[in-house]
Design an enzyme around this catalytic site. Structure first.
Site: not given
Length: 165
Positions: A55-56
């Site tokens: 996600g990051c």
């Protein structure tokens, strides 16, 4: 945890970047040590849980891919996480990130910006990084404070909010 609201003074900070150089909010805004503004610029601070996670990585690459129009509109972009500078450097190099990543290992800046606290993670309440984006204008005032943002699609929504074409 106290969340910031538009109109609040953005807490000043100095953190080290991926190359272990100190970076302050004042400098990012274009204000020198004497307090003189060199024209100033707005700063987008995005707080994310951990470098090199799916996600990051998506969020960081989305900022990378949208950096030119944001910069042309007068915004500097900076990512902030609890990761050590060496991990931030590897993340930046691996994904071709073209903006600075700052290290906040004791999460003091996260806390000052309301990006640390209780959150729900797979149905459990945990304490940790709250994915957040704070926009600070050249005078040091918060113009937008977005909490619990999603990694995917967030930058497009931010550009629309900022009216950056």
């Amino acid at each position: 945890m106290t969340k910031l609201s538009p109109g609040a003074a953005a807490p000043d900070f100095t953190l080290v970047d991926q190359d272990e150089r100190p970076v302050s909010l004042r400098e990012l805004r274009g204000v020198d040590a004497a307090g003189e503004s060199g024209g100033g610029r707005s700063v987008i601070l995005f707080f994310y849980p951990a470098a090199m996670t799916p996600g990051c990585t998506k969020e960081a690459c989305d900022f990378r891919d949208n950096l030119a129009p944001l910069q042309e509109a007068g915004y500097a972009v900076v990512g902030i996480s609890r990761d050590a500078p060496a991990k931030l450097r590897a993340f930046r190099e691996r994904d071709g990130l073209t903006y600075d990543l700052l290290s906040d290992p004791d999460h003091a800046v996260h806390e000052a910006y309301g990006a640390w606290g209780e959150k729900s993670n797979y149905g459990k309440t945990v304490v940790g990084v709250i994915r957040s984006t704070i926009v600070v204008d050249p005078s040091g005032t918060v113009t937008h404070a977005l909490y619990n943002v999603k990694a995917t699609g967030h930058v497009a929504r931010l550009r629309a909010l900022l009216e950056v074409g």
